[in-house]
Design an enzyme around this catalytic site. Structure first.
Site, PDB file in Angstrom:
ATOM      1  N   HIS A  73      43.195  42.597  29.768  1.00 18.87           N
ATOM      2  CA  HIS A  73      44.078  42.538  30.717  1.00 18.87           C
ATOM      3  C   HIS A  73      43.762  42.502  32.019  1.00 18.87           C
ATOM      4  CE1 HIS A  73      44.661  46.168  28.620  1.00 18.87           C
ATOM      5  NE2 HIS A  73      44.760  46.501  29.696  1.00 18.87           N
TER       6      HIS A  73
ATOM      7  N   PRO B 213      18.916  38.326  50.104  1.00 19.58           N
ATOM      8  CA  PRO B 213      20.729  37.730  50.354  1.00 19.58           C
ATOM      9  C   PRO B 213      20.803  36.379  49.787  1.00 19.58           C
ATOM     10  CG  PRO B 213      17.861  37.589  51.377  1.00 19.58           C
ATOM     11  CD  PRO B 213      17.834  38.005  50.126  1.00 19.58           C
TER      12      PRO B 213
ATOM     13  N   ASN C 232      38.942  25.861  41.518  1.00 16.02           N
ATOM     14  CA  ASN C 232      38.158  24.662  41.635  1.00 16.02           C
ATOM     15  C   ASN C 232      39.003  23.427  41.699  1.00 16.02           C
ATOM     16  OD1 ASN C 232      35.296  26.162  41.107  1.00 16.02           O
ATOM     17  ND2 ASN C 232      36.145  26.546  39.354  1.00 16.02           N
TER      18      ASN C 232
ATOM     19  N   GLN D 131      33.398  37.408  37.100  1.00 16.25           N
ATOM     20  CA  GLN D 131      33.189  38.607  37.383  1.00 16.25           C
ATOM     21  C   GLN D 131      33.751  39.962  37.819  1.00 16.25           C
ATOM     22  OE1 GLN D 131      30.785  36.055  38.871  1.00 16.25           O
ATOM     23  NE2 GLN D 131      31.339  36.755  41.169  1.00 16.25           N
TER      24      GLN D 131
ATOM     25  N   GLU E  41      39.865  38.591  43.422  1.00 15.45           N
ATOM     26  CA  GLU E  41      39.602  37.033  43.976  1.00 15.45           C
ATOM     27  C   GLU E  41      39.945  35.885  43.141  1.00 15.45           C
ATOM     28  OE1 GLU E  41      34.976  35.082  45.802  1.00 15.45           O
ATOM     29  OE2 GLU E  41      35.460  36.418  44.928  1.00 15.45           O
TER      30      GLU E  41
ATOM     31  N   HIS F  76      36.272  44.068  43.856  1.00 10.89           N
ATOM     32  CA  HIS F  76      36.711  42.435  43.376  1.00 10.89           C
ATOM     33  C   HIS F  76      36.632  42.235  41.960  1.00 10.89           C
ATOM     34  CE1 HIS F  76      33.987  40.590  45.866  1.00 10.89           C
ATOM     35  NE2 HIS F  76      33.966  40.260  45.497  1.00 10.89           N
TER      36      HIS F  76
ATOM     37  N   ARG G  10      39.550  32.600  38.032  1.00 11.48           N
ATOM     38  CA  ARG G  10      40.094  30.957  38.239  1.00 11.48           C
ATOM     39  C   ARG G  10      41.320  30.739  38.085  1.00 11.48           C
ATOM     40  NH1 ARG G  10      34.760  31.402  35.595  1.00 11.48           N
ATOM     41  NH2 ARG G  10      33.293  30.808  37.079  1.00 11.48           N
TER      42      ARG G  10
ATOM     43  N   GLU H   2      49.194  44.825  31.968  1.00 14.24           N
ATOM     44  CA  GLU H   2      49.563  45.861  31.445  1.00 14.24           C
ATOM     45  C   GLU H   2      50.512  46.400  32.838  1.00 14.24           C
ATOM     46  OE1 GLU H   2      48.590  50.435  29.670  1.00 14.24           O
ATOM     47  OE2 GLU H   2      47.048  48.660  29.818  1.00 14.24           O
TER      48      GLU H   2
ATOM     49  N   VAL I 241      28.402  41.957  39.404  1.00 15.15           N
ATOM     50  CA  VAL I 241      27.639  41.680  40.727  1.00 15.15           C
ATOM     51  C   VAL I 241      27.386  43.039  41.514  1.00 15.15           C
ATOM     52  CG1 VAL I 241      27.468  40.044  42.499  1.00 15.15           C
ATOM     53  CG2 VAL I 241      28.363  38.768  40.385  1.00 15.15           C
TER      54      VAL I 241
END
Length: 292
Positions: free
Chosen positions: A95, A257, A81, A225, A77, A26, A30, A143, A277
């Site tokens: 994009h 973890p 906030n 990210q 995702e 993903h 924000r 796009e 990540v």
């Protein structure tokens, strides 16, 4: 000064990213109003809301949307906030892209739902590929690319970089990606590289763009990210550490973890400061299948 034997990674370790079965999971960014974004992405883009969660103790909510299940497809995702309704996208983020069998129709649907088309549907300059550009309510560009029967409609994340050859090397060595194609457009003064884990039409790619003479961009605080799966976060982390020493970048989270969830991850910045990540694939699937 020569590296001591213990610091020299084995050839087997450096080959690991290419042999590891990886895929884009993903993109995290924000948004200023989660419900508004969910409505727009489902109605205008035709995505499905896959899951949504609210974490009041951390003061944020997020929603996962895409064109297929998270087990097999790349998704977005969206993070809200509490109390923050606006973000700066910066000059570095480019994009996302959506592949569709009919760009003209998708562009009309987006307009009908109140979306903004910033480039009308039509062939690219000097070519036959049909594209359009749309803007979501937060100002992120998408796009729209005409492509028949693709297994992965959410097909690109475009980021601007200051040294394309360095970036290509970084993503090949640190993340095991392949260079799908490289295009130089001297008349428009840019070069781009499509990087991914399969042929471009079958998968999601990072589209890295170098604008002639521009070595630095502002990151803003909107785009966060991409997450990529790995079978071994610790081994992946060792490779990333080695490549960062050679090409630049920074580890922002050592492999291990996440407290409370127990999903193993590691996070790092590339030489331009773009964050990736790496997520343990088995842990990720367990997390998806946990009963709410």
């Amino acid at each position: 000064m020569a590296e001591s034997a213990s610091n020299v990674p084995s050839a087997e370790l450096l080959e690991f990213p290419k042999k590891d079965k990886r895929r884009f999971l993903h993109a995290v960014y924000r948004v200023g109003d989660l419900e508004r974004s969910i409505k727009f992405y489902t109605e205008a883009f035709g995505m499905k809301l896959l899951r949504q969660r609210d974490i009041p103790e951390e003061k944020y909510s997020n929603a996962f949307l895409g064109f297929g299940p998270e087990e097999s497809n790349f998704v977005v995702e969206l993070t809200y906030n509490y109390g923050v309704d606006k973000y700066d996208i910066g000059t570095g983020f480019g994009h996302f892209a959506i592949a569709t069998s009919d760009v003209y129709k998708l562009a009309e649907d987006i307009k009908a739902k109140g979306g903004t088309i910033t480039r009308e549907a039509g062939p690219v300059k000097g070519g036959t590929s049909v594209i359009a550009f749309a803007k979501d309510p937060d100002g992120y560009l998408f796009e729209l690319i005409e492509r028949g029967g693709t297994p992965e409609p959410l097909c690109q994340v475009m980021l601007r970089v200051g040294d394309l050859d360095r970036s290509i090397k970084f993503y090949e060595k640190a993340l095991g990606m392949q260079l799908c194609r490289k295009i130089d457009r001297p008349e428009q003064k840019y070069t781009l590289a499509m990087m991914g884990y399969a042929e471009e039409k079958e998968t999601t790619v990072l589209e890295l763009t170098y604008n002639y003479g521009v070595t630095e961009y502002t990151k803003g605080n909107a785009y966060a990210q991409v997450a990529i799966s790995t079978s071994d976060v610790y081994k992946s982390g060792e490779v990333v550490n080695h490549v960062i020493k050679e090409l630049g970048g920074k580890v922002t989270r050592q492999p291990g973890p996440i407290p409370g969830i127990n999903t193993k991850i590691t996070a790092f910045l590339d030489p331009d400061g773009w964050k990736t990540v790496l997520v343990d694939n088995e842990d990720f699937l367990k997390e998806l299948h946990k009963k709410e």
